[in-house]
Design a protein around this motif. Sequence first.
Motif, PDB file in Angstrom:
ATOM      1  N   SER A   8       0.843  -1.194   0.000  1.00 57.26           N
ATOM      2  CA  SER A   8       0.000   0.000   0.000  1.00 57.26           C
ATOM      3  C   SER A   8       0.876   1.240   0.000  1.00 57.26           C
ATOM      4  O   SER A   8       1.991   1.240   0.501  1.00 57.26           O
ATOM      5  CB  SER A   8      -0.915   0.013   1.233  1.00 57.26           C
ATOM      6  N   SER A  13      -4.870   3.607   2.319  1.00 58.35           N
ATOM      7  CA  SER A  13      -5.146   2.188   2.484  1.00 58.35           C
ATOM      8  C   SER A  13      -5.547   1.584   1.148  1.00 58.35           C
ATOM      9  O   SER A  13      -6.073   2.276   0.275  1.00 58.35           O
ATOM     10  CB  SER A  13      -6.263   1.982   3.517  1.00 58.35           C
ATOM     11  N   ASP A  14      -5.325   0.290   0.990  1.00 54.28           N
ATOM     12  CA  ASP A  14      -5.688  -0.396  -0.244  1.00 54.28           C
ATOM     13  C   ASP A  14      -6.547  -1.609   0.083  1.00 54.28           C
ATOM     14  O   ASP A  14      -6.227  -2.391   0.983  1.00 54.28           O
ATOM     15  CB  ASP A  14      -4.437  -0.867  -0.999  1.00 54.28           C
ATOM     16  N   LEU A  15      -7.649  -1.775  -0.661  1.00 52.90           N
ATOM     17  CA  LEU A  15      -8.512  -2.937  -0.521  1.00 52.90           C
ATOM     18  C   LEU A  15      -8.162  -3.943  -1.608  1.00 52.90           C
ATOM     19  O   LEU A  15      -8.181  -3.619  -2.794  1.00 52.90           O
ATOM     20  CB  LEU A  15      -9.984  -2.535  -0.635  1.00 52.90           C
ATOM     21  N   THR A  17      -9.063  -7.759  -3.126  1.00 53.61           N
ATOM     22  CA  THR A  17      -9.978  -8.898  -3.161  1.00 53.61           C
ATOM     23  C   THR A  17      -9.243 -10.095  -3.747  1.00 53.61           C
ATOM     24  O   THR A  17      -8.736 -10.032  -4.869  1.00 53.61           O
ATOM     25  CB  THR A  17     -11.224  -8.582  -4.001  1.00 53.61           C
ATOM     26  N   GLN A  23     -11.351 -10.608   1.430  1.00 54.31           N
ATOM     27  CA  GLN A  23     -10.871  -9.245   1.224  1.00 54.31           C
ATOM     28  C   GLN A  23      -9.869  -8.858   2.300  1.00 54.31           C
ATOM     29  O   GLN A  23     -10.021  -9.225   3.475  1.00 54.31           O
ATOM     30  CB  GLN A  23     -12.033  -8.255   1.226  1.00 54.31           C
ATOM     31  N   THR A  25      -7.760  -5.394   3.678  1.00 53.17           N
ATOM     32  CA  THR A  25      -7.492  -3.965   3.621  1.00 53.17           C
ATOM     33  C   THR A  25      -6.114  -3.725   4.214  1.00 53.17           C
ATOM     34  O   THR A  25      -5.889  -3.974   5.399  1.00 53.17           O
ATOM     35  CB  THR A  25      -8.537  -3.162   4.407  1.00 53.17           C
ATOM     36  N   ALA A  50      -3.001  -5.099   8.575  1.00 53.54           N
ATOM     37  CA  ALA A  50      -4.070  -5.338   7.603  1.00 53.54           C
ATOM     38  C   ALA A  50      -5.299  -5.870   8.322  1.00 53.54           C
ATOM     39  O   ALA A  50      -5.191  -6.517   9.374  1.00 53.54           O
ATOM     40  CB  ALA A  50      -3.614  -6.332   6.541  1.00 53.54           C
ATOM     41  N   SER A  77     -13.434 -12.025  10.869  1.00 53.06           N
ATOM     42  CA  SER A  77     -12.848 -10.750  10.478  1.00 53.06           C
ATOM     43  C   SER A  77     -11.877 -10.357  11.571  1.00 53.06           C
ATOM     44  O   SER A  77     -12.241 -10.338  12.751  1.00 53.06           O
ATOM     45  CB  SER A  77     -13.935  -9.679  10.329  1.00 53.06           C
ATOM     46  N   GLU A  79      -7.803  -8.243  12.588  1.00 50.59           N
ATOM     47  CA  GLU A  79      -6.698  -7.355  12.244  1.00 50.59           C
ATOM     48  C   GLU A  79      -5.393  -8.012  12.672  1.00 50.59           C
ATOM     49  O   GLU A  79      -5.299  -8.590  13.753  1.00 50.59           O
ATOM     50  CB  GLU A  79      -6.847  -6.012  12.962  1.00 50.59           C
ATOM     51  N   GLN A 143      -8.964   2.305   9.581  1.00 50.43           N
ATOM     52  CA  GLN A 143      -9.805   2.335   8.377  1.00 50.43           C
ATOM     53  C   GLN A 143     -10.543   3.657   8.249  1.00 50.43           C
ATOM     54  O   GLN A 143     -10.851   4.097   7.146  1.00 50.43           O
ATOM     55  CB  GLN A 143     -10.830   1.194   8.409  1.00 50.43           C
TER      56      GLN A 143
END
Length: 218
Positions: A8, A13-15, A17, A23, A25, A50, A77, A79, A143
Amino acid sequence: MSDRDWSSDVCSSDLVTLEDGSQITLAPNSAMNVSFEKGRRFVELVKGKALFDVFENKQRPFVVHTDQLNVTVLGTSFEVQSAYASEASSVAVRHGKVRVEGTGKAGIASGVQILRSGDWVSRAPDGQATLGTRKVDQIAMWQNNMLLAQNTSLKEVIAELDHYFTGKIVVAGEAFGREPVTGVYQLNDTEAALSAISASHGAEIYRVSPWLIVVLEG
């Protein structure tokens, strides 16, 4: 098999997939390597941090690796933060469940923890683990360009702000860098964050140039 590297940009930030629909981030100034095989999905978080939203597949485990931790996804989900030069790697779960263990490198113990919603663990370079809980809405606040510090060292807070600054911010003095900081800071407003730290901790902010800021003990 598919292998790919991502990184990134500083300040954004970059998402990403993945091919399975999961996904990731990536926080600013972060990088990872992704390797998908028939029986395994593997991500190495090389630096930074991330947020992962992973599709569960028991026949194809999803594993996230840092220098100090291996995280196996059990549908969730969460981090992950890779260690800075001398700090700890950490994992925090928004929802679901993960299995976390030390890598076993350089004598680091490989004890296993199962984390659920709100749980977090950090592991220092010497293998010492610290566990706790926090509100799920406080996980991955970056985020939304927010930093929550709770008795976090000044060095770590400045390192976070540095990712969002087009230059370099450094703390002068090892002991001063260990000072605990508590507060909420806007990551994309470096000036406001530094002013708040200056007011609450008596720090002096010395701007050497537009690209270098030094934080000194007042």
